[in-house]
Design a protein around this motif. Structure first.
Motif, PDB file in Angstrom:
ATOM      1  N   GLU A  26      -1.729  -7.039  -8.077  1.00 34.73           N
ATOM      2  CA  GLU A  26      -0.402  -6.757  -7.536  1.00 34.73           C
ATOM      3  C   GLU A  26      -0.259  -5.265  -7.242  1.00 34.73           C
ATOM      4  N   THR A  27       0.454  -4.966  -6.150  1.00 40.01           N
ATOM      5  CA  THR A  27       0.572  -3.573  -5.744  1.00 40.01           C
ATOM      6  C   THR A  27       1.759  -2.866  -6.374  1.00 40.01           C
ATOM      7  N   GLY A  28       2.847  -3.596  -6.637  1.00 39.38           N
ATOM      8  CA  GLY A  28       4.013  -2.980  -7.258  1.00 39.38           C
ATOM      9  C   GLY A  28       4.839  -2.188  -6.263  1.00 39.38           C
ATOM     10  N   PHE A  29       5.616  -1.234  -6.792  1.00 41.46           N
ATOM     11  CA  PHE A  29       6.545  -0.482  -5.948  1.00 41.46           C
ATOM     12  C   PHE A  29       5.803   0.362  -4.912  1.00 41.46           C
ATOM     13  N   ILE A  30       4.806   1.119  -5.338  1.00 44.62           N
ATOM     14  CA  ILE A  30       3.961   1.878  -4.417  1.00 44.62           C
ATOM     15  C   ILE A  30       2.541   1.332  -4.530  1.00 44.62           C
ATOM     16  N   ASP A  31       1.994   0.897  -3.399  1.00 48.01           N
ATOM     17  CA  ASP A  31       0.682   0.259  -3.394  1.00 48.01           C
ATOM     18  C   ASP A  31      -0.409   1.216  -3.850  1.00 48.01           C
ATOM     19  N   LYS A  32      -1.410   0.658  -4.544  1.00 49.99           N
ATOM     20  CA  LYS A  32      -2.503   1.468  -5.062  1.00 49.99           C
ATOM     21  C   LYS A  32      -3.764   1.317  -4.205  1.00 49.99           C
ATOM     22  N   LYS A  33      -3.623   0.672  -3.047  1.00 53.10           N
ATOM     23  CA  LYS A  33      -4.772   0.519  -2.167  1.00 53.10           C
ATOM     24  C   LYS A  33      -5.152   1.871  -1.570  1.00 53.10           C
ATOM     25  N   LYS A  34      -6.431   2.003  -1.285  1.00 51.89           N
ATOM     26  CA  LYS A  34      -6.936   3.265  -0.748  1.00 51.89           C
ATOM     27  C   LYS A  34      -6.422   3.470   0.668  1.00 51.89           C
ATOM     28  N   ILE A  35      -5.962   4.673   0.953  1.00 49.62           N
ATOM     29  CA  ILE A  35      -5.474   4.990   2.291  1.00 49.62           C
ATOM     30  C   ILE A  35      -6.654   5.129   3.245  1.00 49.62           C
ATOM     31  N   THR A  36      -6.465   4.660   4.470  1.00 53.41           N
ATOM     32  CA  THR A  36      -7.534   4.708   5.466  1.00 53.41           C
ATOM     33  C   THR A  36      -7.149   5.636   6.609  1.00 53.41           C
ATOM     34  N   ASN A  37      -8.135   5.957   7.446  1.00 53.47           N
ATOM     35  CA  ASN A  37      -7.854   6.794   8.607  1.00 53.47           C
ATOM     36  C   ASN A  37      -6.882   6.104   9.551  1.00 53.47           C
ATOM     37  N   LEU A  38      -6.970   4.764   9.625  1.00 53.91           N
ATOM     38  CA  LEU A  38      -6.066   4.025  10.492  1.00 53.91           C
ATOM     39  C   LEU A  38      -4.630   4.088   9.973  1.00 53.91           C
ATOM     40  N   ASP A  39      -4.463   4.073   8.645  1.00 51.50           N
ATOM     41  CA  ASP A  39      -3.139   4.254   8.056  1.00 51.50           C
ATOM     42  C   ASP A  39      -2.526   5.587   8.491  1.00 51.50           C
ATOM     43  N   LEU A  40      -3.318   6.640   8.369  1.00 51.11           N
ATOM     44  CA  LEU A  40      -2.845   7.968   8.743  1.00 51.11           C
ATOM     45  C   LEU A  40      -2.537   8.048  10.238  1.00 51.11           C
ATOM     46  N   THR A  41      -3.402   7.424  11.034  1.00 52.46           N
ATOM     47  CA  THR A  41      -3.205   7.445  12.488  1.00 52.46           C
ATOM     48  C   THR A  41      -1.898   6.774  12.876  1.00 52.46           C
ATOM     49  N   TYR A  42      -1.683   5.568  12.342  1.00 54.06           N
ATOM     50  CA  TYR A  42      -0.437   4.851  12.636  1.00 54.06           C
ATOM     51  C   TYR A  42       0.784   5.646  12.168  1.00 54.06           C
ATOM     52  N   SER A  43       0.721   6.153  10.945  1.00 48.49           N
ATOM     53  CA  SER A  43       1.867   6.852  10.363  1.00 48.49           C
ATOM     54  C   SER A  43       2.248   8.086  11.171  1.00 48.49           C
TER      55      SER A  43
END
Length: 213
Positions: A26-43
């Motif tokens: 479970e990720t909870g309030f703030i997700d603990k998944k690793k950030i990716t370059n695509l995440d940064l690009t979209y954001s």
């Protein structure tokens, strides 16, 4: 030999079980998944786009034409937050909501927003309550429904209204105008941030835009 193979098979199954437990937690309030370059690009790209549009296109004029009364501009205020819901839909990572709104706030500040550096705080506040909304809806089992997105969007867009009205010191206005402006802000969040944001992210996914979840 058979006992040795069975023992090796048990070890492999145990290792596989541990792998899946680590992957699908479970990720909870703030997700603990690793950030990716695509995440940064979209954001950053969508955040910058949102900052430019929010700063240069006067959506409030569309409302003032047929509803020129105080608080009416809150009916289109959701266009300030929809960018974060789109990015969240493409990534399913709540910290991307903060990255998107931070990027948007910085662009608005650099483009000379009348509120100055306060606009960055406002964007962060909107991101915080949008994250709260999605977190709450997930806990209620409505994380992917129109209802869930609508309520989350309403919460994300609502709190900027009382914030601006308080710092503008609009105490002289009747309480009904305050209530109406806050209702308009929530409605705008439901339809623009939530339902429209969900529709856009579904369209982008169907069109082949890559996701990160």
């Amino acid at each position: 030999m058979k006992e040795k193979k069975l023992a090796e098979q048990d070890v492999d199954e145990n290792q596989e079980s541990i792998y899946y437990q680590d992957t699908y937690k479970e990720t909870g309030f703030i997700d603990k998944k690793k950030i990716t370059n695509l995440d940064l690009t979209y954001s950053f790209i969508i955040g910058v786009l949102g900052g430019i549009i929010s700063s240069l296109i006067p959506f409030s004029l569309l409302i003032k034409v047929w509803y020129p009364f105080t608080g009416g501009t809150q009916l289109v205020s959701g266009h300030h937050v929809i960018w974060a819901s789109i990015v969240y839909g493409l990534t399913k990572k709540k910290y991307n909501i903060f990255l998107t709104m931070l990027s948007k706030g910085l662009i608005e500040f650099l483009l000379g927003d009348p509120w100055g550096i306060i606009i960055i705080f406002v964007n962060f506040m909107e991101a915080f309550f949008l994250v709260q909304g999605f977190f709450l809806m997930e806990k209620l089992g409505e994380g992917e429904t129109k209802l869930g997105w609508g309520i989350a969007g309403g919460l994300g867009n609502f709190f900027q209204a009382p914030f601006f009205w308080i710092i503008n010191q609009r105490w002289y206005l009747h309480w009904s105008l305050w209530a109406l402006a806050f209702i308009f802000a929530f409605i705008s969040g439901i339809f623009i941030v939530g339902i429209l944001g969900r529709a856009i992210k579904n369209y982008l996914i169907k069109a082949g835009v890559p996701t990160t979840f």
